[in-house]
Motif scaffolding. Structure first.
Motif, PDB file in Angstrom:
ATOM      1  N   PHE A 131      31.653  15.608   3.130  1.00  0.00           N
ATOM      2  CA  PHE A 131      30.599  15.426   2.343  1.00  0.00           C
ATOM      3  C   PHE A 131      30.008  14.143   2.193  1.00  0.00           C
ATOM      4  O   PHE A 131      31.184  13.113   1.638  1.00  0.00           O
ATOM      5  CB  PHE A 131      30.320  16.064   0.924  1.00  0.00           C
ATOM      6  CG  PHE A 131      30.821  17.413   1.005  1.00  0.00           C
ATOM      7  CD1 PHE A 131      29.841  18.515   1.372  1.00  0.00           C
ATOM      8  CD2 PHE A 131      32.190  18.037   0.863  1.00  0.00           C
ATOM      9  CE1 PHE A 131      30.040  19.945   1.617  1.00  0.00           C
ATOM     10  CE2 PHE A 131      32.315  19.439   0.978  1.00  0.00           C
ATOM     11  CZ  PHE A 131      31.307  20.365   1.380  1.00  0.00           C
TER      12      PHE A 131
ATOM     13  N   ARG B 147      42.694  14.753  -2.692  1.00  0.00           N
ATOM     14  CA  ARG B 147      43.090  13.725  -1.467  1.00  0.00           C
ATOM     15  C   ARG B 147      42.432  14.309  -0.277  1.00  0.00           C
ATOM     16  O   ARG B 147      41.615  13.665   0.570  1.00  0.00           O
ATOM     17  CB  ARG B 147      44.664  13.508  -1.426  1.00  0.00           C
ATOM     18  CG  ARG B 147      44.592  12.607  -0.212  1.00  0.00           C
ATOM     19  CD  ARG B 147      46.351  12.675   0.090  1.00  0.00           C
ATOM     20  NE  ARG B 147      46.992  11.858   0.913  1.00  0.00           N
ATOM     21  CZ  ARG B 147      46.899  12.074   2.215  1.00  0.00           C
ATOM     22  NH1 ARG B 147      46.860  13.265   2.604  1.00  0.00           N
ATOM     23  NH2 ARG B 147      47.482  11.287   3.212  1.00  0.00           N
TER      24      ARG B 147
ATOM     25  N   GLY C  20      28.690  17.095   6.606  1.00  0.00           N
ATOM     26  CA  GLY C  20      28.745  16.678   7.841  1.00  0.00           C
ATOM     27  C   GLY C  20      29.976  17.612   8.701  1.00  0.00           C
ATOM     28  O   GLY C  20      31.034  17.611   8.071  1.00  0.00           O
TER      29      GLY C  20
ATOM     30  N   LEU D 180      32.547   1.553   7.248  1.00  0.00           N
ATOM     31  CA  LEU D 180      32.175   0.027   7.599  1.00  0.00           C
ATOM     32  C   LEU D 180      32.019  -0.525   6.382  1.00  0.00           C
ATOM     33  O   LEU D 180      32.412  -1.838   6.250  1.00  0.00           O
ATOM     34  CB  LEU D 180      30.776   0.338   8.438  1.00  0.00           C
ATOM     35  CG  LEU D 180      29.814  -1.000   8.383  1.00  0.00           C
ATOM     36  CD1 LEU D 180      30.529  -1.842   9.467  1.00  0.00           C
ATOM     37  CD2 LEU D 180      28.473  -0.791   8.857  1.00  0.00           C
TER      38      LEU D 180
ATOM     39  N   TYR E 277      27.437  11.887  18.327  1.00  0.00           N
ATOM     40  CA  TYR E 277      28.344  10.632  18.815  1.00  0.00           C
ATOM     41  C   TYR E 277      29.764  11.135  19.400  1.00  0.00           C
ATOM     42  O   TYR E 277      30.226  12.084  18.808  1.00  0.00           O
ATOM     43  CB  TYR E 277      28.168   9.670  17.730  1.00  0.00           C
ATOM     44  CG  TYR E 277      28.780  10.125  16.441  1.00  0.00           C
ATOM     45  CD1 TYR E 277      30.024  10.431  16.303  1.00  0.00           C
ATOM     46  CD2 TYR E 277      27.911  10.026  15.401  1.00  0.00           C
ATOM     47  CE1 TYR E 277      30.623  10.853  14.843  1.00  0.00           C
ATOM     48  CE2 TYR E 277      28.224  10.387  14.237  1.00  0.00           C
ATOM     49  CZ  TYR E 277      29.521  10.621  13.834  1.00  0.00           C
ATOM     50  OH  TYR E 277      29.933  11.011  12.653  1.00  0.00           O
TER      51      TYR E 277
ATOM     52  N   ALA F 149      28.080  14.130  14.435  1.00  0.00           N
ATOM     53  CA  ALA F 149      28.316  15.076  13.228  1.00  0.00           C
ATOM     54  C   ALA F 149      26.980  15.613  12.776  1.00  0.00           C
ATOM     55  O   ALA F 149      26.055  15.257  12.837  1.00  0.00           O
ATOM     56  CB  ALA F 149      28.796  14.412  11.854  1.00  0.00           C
TER      57      ALA F 149
ATOM     58  N   ALA G  27      35.392  11.045   8.003  1.00  0.00           N
ATOM     59  CA  ALA G  27      34.671  10.233   9.135  1.00  0.00           C
ATOM     60  C   ALA G  27      35.051   9.950  10.593  1.00  0.00           C
ATOM     61  O   ALA G  27      36.250  10.113  10.595  1.00  0.00           O
ATOM     62  CB  ALA G  27      34.575   8.938   8.099  1.00  0.00           C
ATOM     63  N   ALA G  28      34.085   9.802  11.153  1.00  0.00           N
ATOM     64  CA  ALA G  28      34.699   9.404  12.623  1.00  0.00           C
ATOM     65  C   ALA G  28      35.109   7.982  12.798  1.00  0.00           C
ATOM     66  O   ALA G  28      35.548   7.671  13.758  1.00  0.00           O
ATOM     67  CB  ALA G  28      33.307   9.361  13.406  1.00  0.00           C
TER      68      ALA G  28
ATOM     69  N   VAL H  84      30.730  13.385 -12.456  1.00  0.00           N
ATOM     70  CA  VAL H  84      31.392  12.609 -13.619  1.00  0.00           C
ATOM     71  C   VAL H  84      30.474  11.791 -14.304  1.00  0.00           C
ATOM     72  O   VAL H  84      30.823  11.695 -15.601  1.00  0.00           O
ATOM     73  CB  VAL H  84      32.335  11.307 -12.929  1.00  0.00           C
ATOM     74  CG1 VAL H  84      33.142  10.533 -13.644  1.00  0.00           C
ATOM     75  CG2 VAL H  84      33.191  12.125 -11.859  1.00  0.00           C
TER      76      VAL H  84
HETATM   77  C1  LIG Z   1      30.864  13.928   8.732  1.00  0.00           C
HETATM   78  C2  LIG Z   1      31.123  12.477   8.067  1.00  0.00           C
HETATM   79  C3  LIG Z   1      31.048  11.356   9.202  1.00  0.00           C
HETATM   80  C4  LIG Z   1      31.286   9.953   8.926  1.00  0.00           C
HETATM   81  N1  LIG Z   1      31.331   9.058   9.922  1.00  0.00           N
HETATM   82  C5  LIG Z   1      31.478   7.694   9.289  1.00  0.00           C
HETATM   83  C6  LIG Z   1      31.606   6.827  10.386  1.00  0.00           C
HETATM   84  O1  LIG Z   1      31.896   6.843  11.531  1.00  0.00           O
HETATM   85  N2  LIG Z   1      31.619   5.485   9.746  1.00  0.00           N
HETATM   86  C7  LIG Z   1      31.368   5.205   8.428  1.00  0.00           C
HETATM   87  O2  LIG Z   1      31.465   3.895   8.044  1.00  0.00           O
HETATM   88  N3  LIG Z   1      31.341   6.180   7.590  1.00  0.00           N
HETATM   89  C8  LIG Z   1      31.221   7.209   7.837  1.00  0.00           C
HETATM   90  N4  LIG Z   1      31.116   8.149   6.973  1.00  0.00           N
HETATM   91  C9  LIG Z   1      31.023   8.089   5.611  1.00  0.00           C
HETATM   92  C10 LIG Z   1      32.213   7.788   4.816  1.00  0.00           C
HETATM   93  O3  LIG Z   1      33.219   8.534   5.039  1.00  0.00           O
HETATM   94  C11 LIG Z   1      31.888   7.506   3.419  1.00  0.00           C
HETATM   95  O4  LIG Z   1      30.780   6.901   3.157  1.00  0.00           O
HETATM   96  C12 LIG Z   1      33.307   7.273   2.534  1.00  0.00           C
HETATM   97  O5  LIG Z   1      34.372   7.794   2.919  1.00  0.00           O
HETATM   98  C13 LIG Z   1      32.882   7.223   0.879  1.00  0.00           C
HETATM   99  O6  LIG Z   1      34.023   6.852   0.432  1.00  0.00           O
HETATM  100  P1  LIG Z   1      34.202   7.150  -1.108  1.00  0.00           P
HETATM  101  O7  LIG Z   1      35.705   6.743  -1.552  1.00  0.00           O
HETATM  102  O8  LIG Z   1      32.992   6.780  -1.778  1.00  0.00           O
HETATM  103  O9  LIG Z   1      34.362   9.003  -1.373  1.00  0.00           O
HETATM  104  P2  LIG Z   1      35.350   9.881  -0.662  1.00  0.00           P
HETATM  105  O10 LIG Z   1      36.218   9.215   0.555  1.00  0.00           O
HETATM  106  O11 LIG Z   1      34.796  11.213  -0.538  1.00  0.00           O
HETATM  107  O12 LIG Z   1      36.427   9.841  -1.808  1.00  0.00           O
HETATM  108  C14 LIG Z   1      36.081  10.310  -3.151  1.00  0.00           C
HETATM  109  C15 LIG Z   1      37.213  11.050  -3.733  1.00  0.00           C
HETATM  110  O13 LIG Z   1      36.841  11.209  -5.132  1.00  0.00           O
HETATM  111  C16 LIG Z   1      37.441  12.266  -5.731  1.00  0.00           C
HETATM  112  N5  LIG Z   1      37.053  12.639  -6.986  1.00  0.00           N
HETATM  113  C17 LIG Z   1      35.864  13.210  -7.162  1.00  0.00           C
HETATM  114  N6  LIG Z   1      35.748  13.401  -8.396  1.00  0.00           N
HETATM  115  C18 LIG Z   1      36.562  13.383  -9.065  1.00  0.00           C
HETATM  116  C19 LIG Z   1      36.895  13.366 -10.568  1.00  0.00           C
HETATM  117  N7  LIG Z   1      36.064  13.850 -11.247  1.00  0.00           N
HETATM  118  N8  LIG Z   1      38.160  12.985 -10.949  1.00  0.00           N
HETATM  119  C20 LIG Z   1      39.025  12.272  -9.886  1.00  0.00           C
HETATM  120  N9  LIG Z   1      38.746  12.346  -8.588  1.00  0.00           N
HETATM  121  C21 LIG Z   1      37.582  12.766  -7.988  1.00  0.00           C
HETATM  122  C22 LIG Z   1      37.496  13.319  -4.548  1.00  0.00           C
HETATM  123  O14 LIG Z   1      38.386  14.254  -4.642  1.00  0.00           O
HETATM  124  C23 LIG Z   1      37.530  12.176  -3.541  1.00  0.00           C
HETATM  125  O15 LIG Z   1      39.021  12.503  -2.951  1.00  0.00           O
HETATM  126  C24 LIG Z   1      31.172   9.669   7.275  1.00  0.00           C
HETATM  127  C25 LIG Z   1      31.008  10.677   6.367  1.00  0.00           C
HETATM  128  C26 LIG Z   1      31.069  12.084   6.892  1.00  0.00           C
HETATM  129  C27 LIG Z   1      31.329  13.090   5.955  1.00  0.00           C
END
Ligand SMILES: Cc1cc2nc3c(=O)[nH]c(=O)nc-3n(C[C@H](O)[C@H](O)[C@H](O)COP(=O)(O)OP(=O)(O)OC[C@H]3O[C@@H](n4cnc5c(N)ncnc54)[C@H](O)[C@@H]3O)c2cc1C
Length: 369
Positions: A302, A39, A224, A333, A246, A259, A47-48, A213
């Motif tokens: 990441f 988690r 970041g 977003l 930012y 970031a 994220a910000a 996966v």
């Molecule tokens: C520094 C930074 C700043 C950001 N700022 C912004 C912002 O201001 N505005 C905006 O819109 N977006 C922002 N983002 C982007 C945004 O955070 C991501 O695009 C978004 O969180 C992606 O969501 P996700 O669920 O795909 O990935 P994540 O939120 O990373 O979740 C993926 C999850 O999958 C799990 N997982 C991976 N592999 C497996 C597996 N084999 N089995 C079970 N679970 C697994 C991981 O443990 C993780 O918990 C930022 C990101 C970063 C890093």
């Protein structure tokens, strides 16, 4: 299909996109399980939280995708807040993008959506802004949400109250495929057991780890680093979005600073002196006086990036395995629209022409030669 898997959805990854989709299905009475490797590594907690369709200068279908998502967000958040009983910290505070010269401002991709600010206006808007910034655009449409402290937790609670089963510390090691159909997954759980889990349908939402996966998915991590500083309440009223850094002010005066964009760091853990220096230099270049505000926290994460910086949403080559990944810099977003479209797509609901176009543009097929 066995009786106990009927209408059941397995979500691989409990980050922001996984939780958003789990919530969409669970509130519509589906049985949802979320497998979450870790988690706290989720970019949703990193994220910000900017909702920066225009300040990011998005173009073409990404611009439309962001605008559509911003239209959905107020109602989406209202539902999450009602179902969870928790506030999410949504603020349509507007975002200011400063420029050193008028040429850069006029070439900004979303220039026509902003309101022009001269240097005097900029100084009125942001007391103490560095005088290198001569012009600005304010995007009143953009805003922020407190993802780290509020949205993620509210989503988890809303999901849980709708019956979503969470399995924290459970990593999908392999997908179980039979005649090109996903029937389950091999999962290493928190107590070290390798278990077979069955499913009727699965959605891969594993963020930056998606390629591990399913190797065909061209998602890679872009690290970041971030920090926060405690400013006086209400000193900064809007987000200040510079070219490299930012400043995102929360309502209690905490300012999230981001970031770094590190394409070669792979999954390197931790903050680095270079990263923190870069953020501090960024603060100086935007708002020198904020250099004196105490630093509260440093963290990193990441972004799930694709070769063309656009998400991957829709079908995979495996029947009943769907994809929602690669949201790169804008996953907060895009979360509302992604969960809406993926639900409609999987359930064969009517899609608008624009939604069909999004699915075409964001399909995995675009990477096949
Ligand atoms: C520094 C930074 C700043 C950001 N700022 C912004 C912002 O201001 N505005 C905006 O819109 N977006 C922002 N983002 C982007 C945004 O955070 C991501 O695009 C978004 O969180 C992606 O969501 P996700 O669920 O795909 O990935 P994540 O939120 O990373 O979740 C993926 C999850 O999958 C799990 N997982 C991976 N592999 C497996 C597996 N084999 N089995 C079970 N679970 C697994 C991981 O443990 C993780 O918990 C930022 C990101 C970063 C890093």
């Amino acid at each position: 299909m066995t009786a106990n898997t009927k209408n059941s959805i397995l979500i691989i990854g409990g980050g922001l996109i996984g939780l958003s989709i789990a919530y969409e299905f669970a509130r519509k009475s589906f049985k949802v399980s979320v497998l979450s490797k870790n988690r706290s590594e989720s970019a949703g907690f990193v994220a910000a939280g900017m909702l920066a369709t225009h300040a990011e200068g998005l173009e073409d279908e990404l611009l439309k995708f962001g605008q559509q998502s911003q239209n959905l967000i107020p109602n989406w958040i209202k539902n999450i807040e009602k179902d969870s009983g928790l506030e999410c910290g949504l603020r349509k505070c507007g975002i200011i993008v400063p420029f050193k010269n008028i040429k850069d401002l006029k070439e900004f991709p979303t220039y026509k959506y902003g309101k022009y600010l001269n240097q005097k206006d900029l100084k009125n808007e942001i007391n103490g802004i560095n005088s290198i910034w001569q012009h600005g655009l304010v995007f009143d449409q953009d805003g922020q949400i407190d993802n780290r402290r509020r949205l993620m937790r509210a989503l988890e609670r809303a999901c849980s109250l709708h019956g979503v089963k969470f399995q924290e510390g459970s990593e999908v090691k392999d997908l179980t495929i039979d005649k090109n159909k996903i029937i389950g997954a091999k999962v290493l759980n928190a107590t070290g057991e390798l278990k077979d889990i069955r499913c009727e349908k699965a959605i891969l939402c594993s963020g930056a780890w998606s390629k591990k996966v399913l190797n065909k998915i061209p998602v890679f991590p872009v690290k970041g680093q971030m920090l926060s500083i405690q400013g006086p309440s209400n000193f900064l009223k809007r987000v200040l979005f510079g070219p490299d850094i930012y400043l995102v002010p929360r309502d209690d005066g905490l300012v999230v600073v981001g970031a770094t964009v590190e394409k070669d760091a792979e999954f390197d853990q931790g903050n680095t002196p270079n990263g923190i220096n870069q953020l501090q230099e960024g603060i100086r270049s935007l708002l020198p006086e904020a250099m004196n505000w105490p630093q509260m926290e440093h963290w990193w994460g990441f972004r799930p990036c694709t070769p063309d910086l656009k998400p991957i949403i829709g079908k995979s080559e495996i029947e009943n395995l769907f994809l929602a990944t690669g949201h790169y810099r804008n996953g907060v977003l895009f979360s509302a629209i992604t969960s809406d479209i993926i639900f409609k797509f999987i359930q064969d609901k009517t899609l608008t022409d624009l939604e069909i176009r999004f699915l075409e543009k964001f399909s995995l097929k675009r990477f096949e030669i």
